[in-house]
Design a protein around this motif. Structure first.
Motif, PDB file in Angstrom:
ATOM      1  N   GLY A  76      45.590  50.130  38.269  1.00  9.52           N
ATOM      2  CA  GLY A  76      46.896  49.481  37.365  1.00  9.52           C
ATOM      3  C   GLY A  76      45.635  50.014  35.902  1.00  9.52           C
ATOM      4  O   GLY A  76      44.730  49.184  35.467  1.00  9.52           O
ATOM      5  N   PRO A  77      46.718  50.293  35.389  1.00  6.92           N
ATOM      6  CA  PRO A  77      45.828  51.129  34.045  1.00  6.92           C
ATOM      7  C   PRO A  77      46.214  50.016  32.755  1.00  6.92           C
ATOM      8  O   PRO A  77      47.154  49.319  32.738  1.00  6.92           O
ATOM      9  CB  PRO A  77      46.472  52.695  33.606  1.00  6.92           C
ATOM     10  N   LEU A  78      45.756  50.333  31.504  1.00  5.84           N
ATOM     11  CA  LEU A  78      46.060  49.833  30.914  1.00  5.84           C
ATOM     12  C   LEU A  78      46.521  49.968  28.888  1.00  5.84           C
ATOM     13  O   LEU A  78      46.607  51.583  30.011  1.00  5.84           O
ATOM     14  CB  LEU A  78      44.960  48.442  30.364  1.00  5.84           C
ATOM     15  N   ILE A  79      46.573  49.655  28.298  1.00  9.63           N
ATOM     16  CA  ILE A  79      47.047  50.329  27.171  1.00  9.63           C
ATOM     17  C   ILE A  79      46.213  51.440  26.768  1.00  9.63           C
ATOM     18  O   ILE A  79      47.140  53.130  26.011  1.00  9.63           O
ATOM     19  CB  ILE A  79      47.412  49.636  25.568  1.00  9.63           C
ATOM     20  N   ARG A  80      44.582  51.858  27.147  1.00  9.18           N
ATOM     21  CA  ARG A  80      44.554  52.829  26.844  1.00  9.18           C
ATOM     22  C   ARG A  80      43.885  53.892  27.444  1.00  9.18           C
ATOM     23  O   ARG A  80      42.578  54.038  27.602  1.00  9.18           O
ATOM     24  CB  ARG A  80      42.827  52.804  25.842  1.00  9.18           C
TER      25      ARG A  80
END
Lengths: 345, 321
Positions: A76-80
């Protein structure tokens, strides 16, 4: 392609030097790609915003490289987390397509930039509401448990600002109650947009929360690739072995604005000279040279391969068609006969 | 034999768990305790490990259900009260409802909302949330008003590949009884003519259906035949059945227990005036709860929500026009 070569390097050998080399190349690929998207943004070629992971590639790649898609791990990646996305297996062309509005991208131009994902491939397409993707990753693990699968792990990324949300709290508490094999990576990059951590939380270190939630906790130098790789390797293994959820706090500094629309004038040069203010990519490159794991000629070759790869991906995506509003189904339900359609009356 | 609306909901979940191993139930106190209203009574014992107590974390409950559905599961969530689902409105409206459109991967989750007012419920245990959720593209909103619909529509909801908000009315839990559960019923998406008439149409749903039926009984004695359309499904809404009824009667009153601004009544009237203006002999009317929080004291509450008397009064005005 260089991208494929990196993956081979990861699979062929698990010795620390090979892993370090692979990790560095993912970091370099992510940095080069993001700098290219930033210049395309300034040229007005990007639909929507550009949010970079500059300064946190080591921490990002550390988690993703520890995950294993063949064991059905979830990410579950995020924006960075461009670096982590690539290390988890995202094709660079899909990243380029999403930024450039190609209808061939995974989101078909219906959603953009950092919101891309591939549910069947185990990569969650994040929504903008911070913390809400953590329980979605947990749900994937719960679903796998129902289906009598084993040995899977979920890895999920968040920043220091995201830890202030109710969704973060609910999800971590739930994961601990359910004893899920979840690794939560918190990139404490000292700023949430312009708000510094003094206005975000009042505990000494976010890792202090681990004991409260019932997680095992780690507080690390997020600018040191070696430490990131080692810590995530340990945390993911602990989760896989049944020791329950893990919380890894990476101390680092965001070396860019919140997005490319933001000049980050509120981040002083002084901050960059303080602890955890360094550039993880430069630190990793110096380590490659100092330790003899690589050399200037090889790094130069990697760099030129990666630049070409990025140019190929962005130029290919720019030549692809955008969406056609007249071909769009405008249907939000999968159950066609229950869809109301686009009633305008 | 007689079966209540609440027992029908329990029976539907029992059948869903029995028929499909991918179904599981998750919510506060739903396990061995059987739920705050006993809608999951005996199910935890009968289906070990598949009826699970959740922490008081509505956001994480829905988020995890979305994730589990991507692994092939069919989660059924119980919000203890519909009112508390606002804590999860982000996961429902932004995560679950957008998933299929964004990614092409369906999100088959069912969220049960024990809805509507009861005596003494007060501002935070009485709300009707259907119009709020209907505003979000990507959700199906069901509002069963009979025992038979509570059973068949919940079973159908669990089989639907999209997120379903299942608004079951707490007032009907014990008040409503049927002789048996249906084998066949109208499908989701179809409204039902609950009572045939010719002088005016009442479009309503859920507990207000029964207030409207009482009002129609009273007006019958005054010589008026009132037709009542039970929407059953708020989204999609069965505009054809509504328009056909208005074509027969020429007069329309919409009745809902929800707050007045916007909402189901406004949507129905908008559709009828746009698509069936020529069918109307009088301006369409609506009756909602009052535009205040829902009162605690029974004497206030009975005036806050539409009652059979208020509906009859509105109908008399409409019929006089």
């Amino acid at each position: 392609m260089a991208e494929a070569e990196i993956k081979v390097a990861k699979k062929e050998s698990s010795d620390p030097a090979s892993q370090y080399r692979a990790a560095f190349r993912y970091m370099l690929l992510a940095r080069t790609f993001e700098e290219r998207t930033a210049s395309l943004y300034r040229a007005g070629k990007i639909v929507g915003g550009v949010f970079m992971g500059k300064g946190q590639e080591a921490f990002s790649v550390g988690l993703a490289l520890a995950l294993d898609k063949e064991r059905e791990d979830i990410y579950g990646p995020l924006i960075r987390d461009q670096a982590g996305r690539l290390a988890f297996g995202e094709q660079l062309i899909d990243a380029a397509r999403t930024y450039l509005g190609s209808v061939k991208g995974p989101m078909r131009a219906r959603d953009g930039n950092v919101h891309r994902g591939n549910i069947h491939d185990g990569m969650i397409p994040m929504i903008s509401h911070l913390g809400s993707h953590i329980s979605v990753v947990s749900g994937r693990l719960i679903g796998k448990r129902f289906n009598n699968k084993s040995n899977f792990v979920g890895g999920v990324c968040i920043g220091d600002g995201g830890t202030s949300t109710g969704a973060f709290h609910e999800a971590l508490n739930q994961a601990a109650v359910e004893k899920l094999p979840l690794v939560v990576a918190v990139a404490d990059n000292q700023f949430a947009y312009s708000t510094s951590t003094e206005r975000q939380f009042a505990c000494k270190d976010l890792v202090d929360r681990a004991i409260g939630y019932g997680f095992e906790g780690y507080s690390i130098d997020g600018t040191n690739l070696d430490v990131c790789l080692e810590t995530f390797d340990k945390a993911v293994n602990r989760a896989r072995e049944g020791h329950g959820p893990q919380l890894v706090i990476g101390h680092l500094l965001r070396l860019c604005g919140h997005g490319e629309h933001d000049d980050a004038s509120y981040i002083s040069d002084e901050r960059k000279k303080q602890a955890f203010g360094g550039d993880c990519l430069q630190i990793a490159q110096q380590h490659l040279l100092d330790s003899g794991i690589s050399n200037k000629i090889e790094i130069s070759q990697w760099t030129s391969d990666i630049v070409k790869q990025v140019e190929d991906a962005t130029s290919a995506a720019q030549r692809e068609p955008g969406p056609d509003p007249f071909q769009e189904t405008w249907q939000a339900l999968s159950t066609s006969h229950l869809s109301e359609g686009n009633a305008t009356t | 034999m007689s079966i209540t609306y609440l027992e029908a909901i329990q029976a539907a979940q029992d059948k869903a768990l029995e028929d499909n191993e991918s179904v599981y139930i998750y919510g506060q106190d739903v396990g061995s305790f059987g739920g705050a209203f006993k809608a999951t009574k005996n199910l935890a014992k009968k289906y070990p490990g598949r009826v699970i107590d959740a922490p008081i974390s509505e956001d994480a409950m829905v988020g995890s259900a979305i994730g589990a559905s991507a692994e092939g599961m069919r989660p059924v969530l119980e919000m203890q009260f519909a009112d508390f689902s606002t804590v999860a409105i982000n996961q429902i409206g932004n995560q679950a409802a957008t998933q299929f459109w964004r990614t092409g991967v369906p999100c088959p989750i069912t969220v049960r909302l024990p809805s509507g007012g009861t005596e003494g419920g007060g501002p935070f245990h009485s709300q009707s949330m259907e119009a709020i959720y209907a505003q979000y593209p990507g959700l199906i909103i069901l509002t069963p008003g009979t025992v038979e619909d509570a059973y068949s529509m919940l079973l159908e909801a669990i089989e639907i590949d999209d997120p379903v908000i299942f608004c079951e009315h707490k007032y009907l839990y014990y008040h409503l009884k049927a002789d048996r559960l249906p084998h066949k019923n109208l499908p989701v998406g179809k409204a039902r003519i609950a009572r045939a008439g010719k002088h005016a149409t009442v479009v309503t749903y859920s507990a207000m259906l029964h207030e409207a039926l009482l009002a129609a009984d009273g007006l019958k004695e005054e010589g008026w035949d009132i037709e009542i359309v039970d929407l059953r499904s708020i989204k999609p809404i069965d505009t054809d059945t509504i328009l056909a009824s208005v074509a027969r009667t020429g007069r329309l009153l919409c009745v809902s227990e929800a707050f007045p601004w916007g909402g189901v009544n406004a949507e129905v009237i908008s559709r009828v005036t746009s698509e069936g203006f020529h069918l109307l002999d009088a301006p369409p009317q609506r009756l909602n709860a009052k535009d205040t929080p829902i009162p605690f004291h029974p004497d206030l509450w009975k005036t806050h929500r539409p009652t059979s008397q208020a509906i009859a009064s509105s109908l008399r005005n409409l019929l006089r026009y």
